[in-house]
Scaffold this motif. Structure first.
Motif, PDB file in Angstrom:
ATOM      1  N   ALA A  86      29.496  16.130  36.108  1.00  0.00           N
ATOM      2  CA  ALA A  86      29.452  17.587  36.321  1.00  0.00           C
ATOM      3  C   ALA A  86      29.075  18.294  35.028  1.00  0.00           C
ATOM      4  CB  ALA A  86      30.816  18.081  36.796  1.00  0.00           C
ATOM      5  N   LYS A  87      28.328  19.367  35.169  1.00  0.00           N
ATOM      6  CA  LYS A  87      27.972  20.199  34.010  1.00  0.00           C
ATOM      7  C   LYS A  87      28.949  21.352  33.917  1.00  0.00           C
ATOM      8  CE  LYS A  87      24.659  18.981  31.504  1.00  0.00           C
ATOM      9  NZ  LYS A  87      24.683  18.988  30.066  1.00  0.00           N
ATOM     10  N   LEU A  88      29.524  21.534  32.749  1.00  0.00           N
ATOM     11  CA  LEU A  88      30.365  22.714  32.520  1.00  0.00           C
ATOM     12  C   LEU A  88      29.434  23.884  32.223  1.00  0.00           C
ATOM     13  CD1 LEU A  88      32.570  20.638  32.448  1.00  0.00           C
ATOM     14  CD2 LEU A  88      33.377  21.557  30.295  1.00  0.00           C
ATOM     15  N   VAL A  89      29.740  25.053  32.765  1.00  0.00           N
ATOM     16  CA  VAL A  89      28.933  26.221  32.412  1.00  0.00           C
ATOM     17  C   VAL A  89      29.824  27.402  32.046  1.00  0.00           C
ATOM     18  CG1 VAL A  89      26.855  25.700  33.748  1.00  0.00           C
ATOM     19  CG2 VAL A  89      28.662  27.005  34.818  1.00  0.00           C
ATOM     20  N   VAL A  90      29.312  28.185  31.111  1.00  0.00           N
ATOM     21  CA  VAL A  90      29.953  29.462  30.796  1.00  0.00           C
ATOM     22  C   VAL A  90      28.851  30.525  30.911  1.00  0.00           C
ATOM     23  CG1 VAL A  90      31.228  30.828  29.107  1.00  0.00           C
ATOM     24  CG2 VAL A  90      31.747  28.424  29.387  1.00  0.00           C
ATOM     25  N   GLY A  91      27.997  30.605  29.923  1.00  0.00           N
ATOM     26  CA  GLY A  91      26.923  31.611  29.987  1.00  0.00           C
ATOM     27  C   GLY A  91      25.745  31.158  30.812  1.00  0.00           C
ATOM     28  N   ASN A  92      25.623  29.837  30.999  1.00  0.00           N
ATOM     29  CA  ASN A  92      24.495  29.257  31.736  1.00  0.00           C
ATOM     30  C   ASN A  92      23.160  29.528  31.029  1.00  0.00           C
ATOM     31  OD1 ASN A  92      23.769  27.752  34.135  1.00  0.00           O
ATOM     32  ND2 ASN A  92      22.732  29.600  34.862  1.00  0.00           N
ATOM     33  N   THR A  93      23.209  29.877  29.764  1.00  0.00           N
ATOM     34  CA  THR A  93      21.958  30.228  29.075  1.00  0.00           C
ATOM     35  C   THR A  93      21.176  28.983  28.658  1.00  0.00           C
ATOM     36  OG1 THR A  93      22.926  30.343  26.857  1.00  0.00           O
ATOM     37  CG2 THR A  93      23.013  32.359  28.172  1.00  0.00           C
ATOM     38  N   GLU A  94      21.812  27.825  28.710  1.00  0.00           N
ATOM     39  CA  GLU A  94      21.102  26.570  28.470  1.00  0.00           C
ATOM     40  C   GLU A  94      20.907  25.843  29.802  1.00  0.00           C
ATOM     41  OE1 GLU A  94      20.000  25.619  25.492  1.00  0.00           O
ATOM     42  OE2 GLU A  94      19.125  23.757  26.256  1.00  0.00           O
ATOM     43  N   VAL A  95      22.019  25.678  30.549  1.00  0.00           N
ATOM     44  CA  VAL A  95      21.947  24.962  31.830  1.00  0.00           C
ATOM     45  C   VAL A  95      20.973  25.673  32.779  1.00  0.00           C
ATOM     46  CG1 VAL A  95      23.287  24.270  33.857  1.00  0.00           C
ATOM     47  CG2 VAL A  95      24.272  24.016  31.584  1.00  0.00           C
ATOM     48  N   GLY A  96      21.007  26.997  32.788  1.00  0.00           N
ATOM     49  CA  GLY A  96      20.128  27.770  33.668  1.00  0.00           C
ATOM     50  C   GLY A  96      18.660  27.488  33.361  1.00  0.00           C
TER      51      GLY A  96
ATOM     52  N   ILE B  51      35.883  16.791  27.298  1.00  0.00           N
ATOM     53  CA  ILE B  51      35.252  18.096  27.075  1.00  0.00           C
ATOM     54  C   ILE B  51      35.723  18.659  25.727  1.00  0.00           C
ATOM     55  CG2 ILE B  51      35.109  18.616  29.549  1.00  0.00           C
ATOM     56  CD1 ILE B  51      37.339  20.698  29.033  1.00  0.00           C
ATOM     57  N   LEU B  52      34.949  19.591  25.214  1.00  0.00           N
ATOM     58  CA  LEU B  52      35.358  20.265  23.980  1.00  0.00           C
ATOM     59  C   LEU B  52      36.397  21.318  24.353  1.00  0.00           C
ATOM     60  CD1 LEU B  52      34.882  20.701  20.924  1.00  0.00           C
ATOM     61  CD2 LEU B  52      33.096  22.338  21.539  1.00  0.00           C
ATOM     62  N   LEU B  53      37.555  21.247  23.690  1.00  0.00           N
ATOM     63  CA  LEU B  53      38.640  22.174  24.017  1.00  0.00           C
ATOM     64  C   LEU B  53      38.600  23.397  23.096  1.00  0.00           C
ATOM     65  CD1 LEU B  53      41.334  22.647  25.592  1.00  0.00           C
ATOM     66  CD2 LEU B  53      42.478  21.379  23.755  1.00  0.00           C
TER      67      LEU B  53
ATOM     68  N   CYS C 130      27.889  21.959  22.177  1.00  0.00           N
ATOM     69  CA  CYS C 130      27.632  20.762  22.986  1.00  0.00           C
ATOM     70  C   CYS C 130      26.175  20.609  23.376  1.00  0.00           C
ATOM     71  CB  CYS C 130      28.532  20.755  24.219  1.00  0.00           C
ATOM     72  SG  CYS C 130      30.263  20.611  23.754  1.00  0.00           S
ATOM     73  N   THR C 131      25.415  21.687  23.363  1.00  0.00           N
ATOM     74  CA  THR C 131      23.969  21.560  23.595  1.00  0.00           C
ATOM     75  C   THR C 131      23.339  20.760  22.458  1.00  0.00           C
ATOM     76  OG1 THR C 131      23.876  23.628  24.830  1.00  0.00           O
ATOM     77  CG2 THR C 131      21.820  22.871  23.853  1.00  0.00           C
ATOM     78  N   ALA C 132      23.939  20.874  21.263  1.00  0.00           N
ATOM     79  CA  ALA C 132      23.508  20.105  20.090  1.00  0.00           C
ATOM     80  C   ALA C 132      22.010  20.237  19.835  1.00  0.00           C
ATOM     81  CB  ALA C 132      23.906  18.639  20.244  1.00  0.00           C
TER      82      ALA C 132
HETATM   83  N1  LIG Z   1      18.527  31.526  26.556  1.00  0.00           N
HETATM   84  C1  LIG Z   1      18.556  32.059  25.360  1.00  0.00           C
HETATM   85  O1  LIG Z   1      17.867  33.011  25.055  1.00  0.00           O
HETATM   86  C2  LIG Z   1      19.465  31.495  24.323  1.00  0.00           C
HETATM   87  C3  LIG Z   1      19.450  32.023  23.040  1.00  0.00           C
HETATM   88  C4  LIG Z   1      20.339  31.524  22.104  1.00  0.00           C
HETATM   89  C5  LIG Z   1      21.183  30.517  22.477  1.00  0.00           C
HETATM   90  N2  LIG Z   1      21.172  30.020  23.729  1.00  0.00           N
HETATM   91  C6  LIG Z   1      22.053  28.992  24.212  1.00  0.00           C
HETATM   92  O2  LIG Z   1      23.378  29.475  24.141  1.00  0.00           O
HETATM   93  C7  LIG Z   1      24.101  28.349  24.551  1.00  0.00           C
HETATM   94  C8  LIG Z   1      25.530  28.647  24.497  1.00  0.00           C
HETATM   95  O3  LIG Z   1      26.247  28.914  25.622  1.00  0.00           O
HETATM   96  P1  LIG Z   1      26.303  28.964  27.197  1.00  0.00           P
HETATM   97  O4  LIG Z   1      27.702  29.293  27.457  1.00  0.00           O
HETATM   98  O5  LIG Z   1      25.275  29.852  27.744  1.00  0.00           O
HETATM   99  O6  LIG Z   1      25.957  27.481  27.594  1.00  0.00           O
HETATM  100  P2  LIG Z   1      25.823  26.804  29.022  1.00  0.00           P
HETATM  101  O7  LIG Z   1      26.824  27.380  29.958  1.00  0.00           O
HETATM  102  O8  LIG Z   1      24.405  26.823  29.454  1.00  0.00           O
HETATM  103  O9  LIG Z   1      26.243  25.329  28.614  1.00  0.00           O
HETATM  104  C9  LIG Z   1      25.496  24.657  27.629  1.00  0.00           C
HETATM  105  C10 LIG Z   1      25.901  23.201  27.533  1.00  0.00           C
HETATM  106  O10 LIG Z   1      27.176  23.062  26.948  1.00  0.00           O
HETATM  107  C11 LIG Z   1      28.015  22.293  27.790  1.00  0.00           C
HETATM  108  N3  LIG Z   1      29.367  22.798  27.632  1.00  0.00           N
HETATM  109  C12 LIG Z   1      29.773  24.084  27.725  1.00  0.00           C
HETATM  110  N4  LIG Z   1      31.085  24.163  27.448  1.00  0.00           N
HETATM  111  C13 LIG Z   1      31.508  22.906  27.187  1.00  0.00           C
HETATM  112  C14 LIG Z   1      32.759  22.324  26.831  1.00  0.00           C
HETATM  113  N5  LIG Z   1      33.846  23.075  26.699  1.00  0.00           N
HETATM  114  N6  LIG Z   1      32.820  20.994  26.632  1.00  0.00           N
HETATM  115  C15 LIG Z   1      31.740  20.235  26.789  1.00  0.00           C
HETATM  116  N7  LIG Z   1      30.530  20.707  27.113  1.00  0.00           N
HETATM  117  C16 LIG Z   1      30.414  22.029  27.312  1.00  0.00           C
HETATM  118  C17 LIG Z   1      27.430  22.485  29.168  1.00  0.00           C
HETATM  119  O11 LIG Z   1      27.797  21.468  30.062  1.00  0.00           O
HETATM  120  C18 LIG Z   1      25.970  22.479  28.873  1.00  0.00           C
HETATM  121  O12 LIG Z   1      25.471  21.198  28.730  1.00  0.00           O
HETATM  122  C19 LIG Z   1      23.495  27.298  23.708  1.00  0.00           C
HETATM  123  O13 LIG Z   1      23.516  26.089  24.243  1.00  0.00           O
HETATM  124  C20 LIG Z   1      22.063  27.775  23.502  1.00  0.00           C
HETATM  125  O14 LIG Z   1      21.125  26.895  23.961  1.00  0.00           O
HETATM  126  C21 LIG Z   1      20.337  30.510  24.657  1.00  0.00           C
END
Ligand SMILES: NC(=O)c1ccc[n+]([C@@H]2O[C@H](COP(=O)([O-])OP(=O)(O)OC[C@H]3O[C@@H](n4cnc5c(N)ncnc54)[C@H](O)[C@@H]3O)[C@@H](O)[C@H]2O)c1
Length: 552
Positions: free
Chosen positions: A292-302, A440-442, A390-392
């Motif tokens: 499963a993929k964890l999501v918060v902002g979905n700015t990477e997963v999306g 997961i990262l806490l 975690c996107t690393a």
């Molecule tokens: N789209 C843009 O314009 C833009 C600009 C700057 C940064 N970013 C992104 O912002 C992201 C940050 O946040 P987001 O919340 O939108 O990411 P997200 O919700 O898209 O999740 C990104 C990744 O982190 C993992 N993840 C999230 N929380 C985790 C946890 N607690 N433990 C383990 N894995 C976890 C997810 O499974 C996923 O693989 C960065 O990854 C970066 O790529 C996007």
């Protein structure tokens, strides 16, 4: 696509029962059926006929899809309002919230909001495609600010909105009328005149370019930014919008009373969407669905799912899990939950630098600078710390800083066991981190800096705002007084954009430790950096000479 399931029928997600998924849009209650987990908020809004919100880049870079989200924050005990990119927000991520789109702000028919009117009068709208996004960014800033915003805050809130027509000046001018720096400028005419005879603008608190000595400074300034021809205001008589407030959409009372519930919903192609509210439920879900993929902002997963066509089957929204949202000021540093949003973190950093001894917050200051240029406000309002870690990404703006600042990561497994790892050791390769599928990262622990310990950030991108880095870095040095000299006692220098992962300059560190902090050290360190940060002529990302020039 089936109906909402309650907890008994659910996958393991706890003992509470789930309710209908509800959303308010522009004050109207809408029940979200099951089966829409694949939809973004933008797709939903346009499907229900709210086409003012536009699809531009689809990756959170242009701001044409900006809407305002409001929800009741249980911790702050108040409603919070913030701008988001609807193109990246999963529809169910805003369950229980109120969405205001440009249609809900105002229209010719129902009356324009002062923000809309000012933009129109200042010729800040040309082709009009980006206009709703600009309006929503500015509107969200005004609704979320207790005091009138500063000019800087106004410019900052627009960093995630692109316009290809205007050159931005008319847009900035239109919105600067909402900036106010000092009440005295409005109430006391004599205080708005400098001794030199220069006129102070009531909006900005700075000398006004029109230099008018008219009766009322505010009036003069207003005319310099708005259309000077006679006009009948559509909804108000003053630029401060005093008469408009009667029409402002309020936060729906139902949502004030409504408690969030865990959700389990579905989407196209068998996609499952979970929203656990307890860490225990999250860990159970992770045990059941290791991929499963964890999501918060979905700015990477999306972006992965839409633009890169990667298909994830199970998404777990962890945005409301309390343990992942902690922000604790401790004696030895700051504990930051992995789901904490970057805008929240920024606020916390600003608070601690005001409250703590200056030497303790060198890292915090470096993070504030780096987050400023991280992305547009809409992204920072949803993107979380853990998601970025975690996107690393090899160009992550923050990972070099976590490493350099000596941060520690707390990792939890499905059984609830917690281990700690130095940020420096967490990144293993290209988008590869030291996490098993059951972990997961806490949280993140950022230690305060000590006296004579300094942390600095660096970022070079094609443009300053809202762009990914070409090269970035985080650096820390800890100096010790030895007689007259300052000697390097510890250090870490980490570069991004030069390798598949954030890269620690190990040889440089070895070289500088124990040496006097002087010009000689600098010249020697530059030579070692050339060895540590080695870019082949055909290195991925190109611009090798350019990138090398930043490292040394
Ligand atoms: N789209 C843009 O314009 C833009 C600009 C700057 C940064 N970013 C992104 O912002 C992201 C940050 O946040 P987001 O919340 O939108 O990411 P997200 O919700 O898209 O999740 C990104 C990744 O982190 C993992 N993840 C999230 N929380 C985790 C946890 N607690 N433990 C383990 N894995 C976890 C997810 O499974 C996923 O693989 C960065 O990854 C970066 O790529 C996007």
């Amino acid at each position: 696509m089936g109906s909402l399931k309650n907890e008994e029928e659910m996958e393991p997600i706890g003992g509470e029962s789930s309710r209908d998924a509800v959303l308010y849009v522009n004050g109207v209650r809408r029940v979200l059926p099951d089966g829409l987990a694949h939809l973004t908020l933008l797709e939903y809004l346009r499907d229900i006929g709210l086409t003012g919100t536009k699809l531009g880049c689809g990756e959170g870079g242009c701001g044409a899809c900006t809407v305002m989200v409001s929800h009741y924050n249980e911790v702050l005990k108040k409603c919070v309002h913030y701008a988001v990119n609807a193109c990246l927000a999963p529809l169910y991520s805003v369950e229980g919230m109120h969405i205001i789109t440009v249609e809900g702000v105002g229209s010719r028919k129902s009356g324009l909001h002062p923000v809309q009117e000012s933009l129109a009068r200042s010729h800040g709208s040309q082709c009009g495609f980006c206009t709703p996004g600009f309006i929503m960014s500015m509107y969200a800033l005004l609704r979320s600010s207790e005091l009138p915003p500063t000019e800087e805050q106004i410019e900052e809130c627009l960093a995630g909105n692109l316009c290809r027509c205007t050159g931005y000046r008319p847009i900035i001018d239109a919105f600067q009328v909402f900036a106010k720096t000092d009440d005295a400028f409005y109430t006391n005419t004599s205080s708005s005149d400098l001794q030199s005879g220069e006129f102070l603008c009531p909006s900005t608190g700075k000398p006004c370019s029109c230099k008018s000595k008219g009766l009322n400074g505010a009036e003069t300034c207003k005319k310099s930014t708005a259309n000077e021809h006679n006009y009948e205001p559509v909804s108000y008589s003053e630029v401060d919008g005093s008469t408009y407030t009667d029409k402002e959409l309020i936060f729906p009372p139902e949502l004030l009373l409504r408690k969030l519930t865990p959700l389990y919903l579905n989407g196209f192609g068998g996609l499952k969407w979970f929203r656990p509210l307890k860490i225990q439920h999250l860990l159970e879900l992770k045990a059941k669905f290791p991929d499963a993929k964890l999501v918060v902002g979905n700015t990477e997963v999306g972006i992965e799912m839409r633009l890169k066509r990667i298909q994830y089957k199970v998404l777990i929204s962890v945005a409301h899990v309390p343990e992942l949202n902690v922000l604790h000021v401790k004696d030895d540093g700051l504990e930051i939950g992995a789901a904490v949003r970057l805008s929240e973190l920024l606020q916390m950093f600003r608070k601690v630098i005001n409250e703590r001894a200056a030497h303790e917050t060198s890292s915090c200051k470096a993070f504030i600078e780096q987050i400023k240029w991280f992305a547009g406000t809409q992204i920072k309002n949803v993107a979380c710390v853990g998601g970025n870690i975690c996107t690393a990404s090899p160009i992550s703006d923050l990972n070099p800083l976590w490493m350099a600042a000596g941060a520690k990561f707390q990792i939890i497994d499905c059984k609830g066991n917690i281990r700690t790892i130095m940020a420096e050791n967490f990144f293993l390769g290209y988008r590869k981190v030291d996490l098993t599928s059951g972990e997961i990262l806490l949280s993140i622990f950022l230690p305060w800096t000590r006296p004579f310990e300094y942390v600095k950030e660096f970022k070079q991108a094609h443009r300053r705002d809202d762009d990914i880095a070409i090269v970035n870095a985080g650096m820390r040095v800890f100096l010790e007084e030895k007689g007259e000299d300052l000697v390097v006692s510890d250090s870490l220098i980490v570069y991004g954009g030069v390798a598949p992962l954030s890269l620690s300059a190990v040889k440089t560190k070895e070289f500088i430790i124990g040496k006097n902090w002087d010009q000689e050290l600098l010249q020697g360190a530059l030579k070692f950096l050339e060895i540590d940060i080695f870019l082949k002529e055909d290195a991925p990302g190109g611009m090798v000479e350019f990138r090398k020039s930043f490292n040394t």
